[in-house]
Design an enzyme around this catalytic site. Structure first.
Site: not given
Length: 386
Positions: A72-73, A150, A178, A198, A200, A238, A324
């Site tokens: 997401a960043t 978040n 989120q 995102s 993860h 790639t 973060c």
């Protein structure tokens, strides 16, 4: 029950075993590069196409509106900078409680000469639509509002924000890292032009994400990474085929299980909240309880040092806020922006429940927090003599 108990699902999630099983062959036997024009490449290309469709379905999009990124960043940077750099000096509107993956690109654009407005939120953590309307200008080129915070789990009214953006002809971006997989997302109902996702945060591995780009909405979006023309020239490099397959499988599982899982997690969240509120005076829930992710609880404790409390709770994997910004010191900027007193904000704890959280773990966490707060709070002053 094993300890420490993991209650930090906002920071990251374990990879679901079903996701791991889906992605594993693409490390070993199906390892081809999707750009290669032979059997192994075609096999990988087909897997990527299938995953693209799975991710699109999760948010009510079509496959060719999905661009794969590292997370997401990167998606936020591509969306925000990609729009704004087309219009030097143009105006951008965002919210003071956004994740740093939005705030920092916005600040970078401000240093480069763009005008950026950081809107405040109310005490419930939500953006006032009239404040947003008043902030818009003829030169406003983008609105960026996250779907779910978040730290507090507070949900913004994306359909209303999207209608306003569409009415004014301004592209809308939303960081949905989120929210995706936790609550239903409909890109059309949101009238969103760009949505960041995102892996993860939804039981896929770290290092994979996606950006939804509504077809025809932002022509000429400028790429952040160049070099091979992959992903329609918007994200060269790639392709991370195992990660992409994992993200697709995670999206498909979320589609199947989200409704029941949301009810289960909301029940566990309320179980935790009710135990804490019943046992401890001077405790405050941060953010709207009505407009909130089902698995989030963020609370402050009066007369409590948050760092000391966290050290006392070593058998619980919880946090004081965003992963973060962990270690930066000081109270949460999100809570301060909501008007939470500084001395309370310094004691905040964020509980993030998830797919593998049990009632036993919730009860254990409640008992540990209650015991720790009681032990650490200063003893009440004795009554003065008559």
């Amino acid at each position: 029950m094993q300890t420490p108990v993991y209650l930090d699902y906002h920071a990251t999630t374990p990879v679901d075993r079903r996701v791991l099983a889906a992605m594993s062959p693409f490390f070993t036997t199906q390892f081809g590069n999707p750009a290669s024009r032979h059997h192994f490449g075609w096999q990988a290309e087909a897997a990527v196409a299938h995953a693209r469709g799975q991710v699109a379905k999760l948010i009510g999009a079509v496959a060719d509106e999905i661009i794969f990124t590292s997370g997401a960043t990167e998606s936020n940077n591509l969306a925000i900078k990609g729009v704004m750099r087309r219009r030097p000096g143009a105006h951008l509107v965002t919210v003071a409680t956004e994740h740093h993956a939005v705030l920092d690109p916005c600040k970078s654009l401000a240093r480069a000469g763009h005008e950026v407005t950081f809107l405040p939120v109310g005490g419930d953590g939500r953006l006032d639509l009239e404040r947003l309307r008043a902030a818009l200008k003829p030169q406003t080129a983008l609105i960026s509002v996250m779907a779910a915070n978040n730290e507090t789990g507070v949900l913004q009214d994306l359909p209303a924000i999207g209608r306003l953006a569409r009415e004014r002809g301004i592209p809308l971006h939303s960081d949905a890292a989120q929210a995706a997989g936790k609550i239903p997302i409909d890109a059309s109902a949101w009238a969103a032009d760009l949505i960041s996702l995102s892996g993860h945060k939804m039981y896929a591995p770290k290092g994979i994400g996606a950006l939804y780009i509504r077809r025809g909405s932002v022509p000429g979006l400028m790429a952040e990474i160049e070099g091979g023309g992959q992903e329609r020239g918007l994200r060269s490099g790639t392709l991370n085929v195992p990660g992409i397959v994992a993200l697709g499988e995670a999206a498909a599982l979320a589609m199947q299980e989200m409704a029941a899982e949301s009810v289960r997690l909301a029940g566990l969240r309320d179980r935790l909240k009710n135990q804490l509120l019943a046992a401890l005076p001077g405790i405050h829930v941060n953010g709207s309880l009505k407009h909130r992710l089902p698995h989030n609880l963020n609370v402050c404790f009066e007369e409590m040092d948050g760092e000391v409390l966290m050290m006392e709770l070593g058998d619980l994997a919880i946090s004081a806020g965003s992963a973060c910004t962990a270690g930066t010191g000081g109270p949460s900027y999100v809570l301060l922006a909501m008007g939470v007193p500084k001395e309370w904000a310094q004691s905040a704890l964020r509980f993030g429940l998830g797919r593998f959280t049990t009632a036993e773990e919730v009860d254990f966490a409640a008992s540990r927090v209650i015991a720790a707060v009681r032990a650490l709070r200063p003893a009440p002053a004795p009554p003065s003599p008559a």
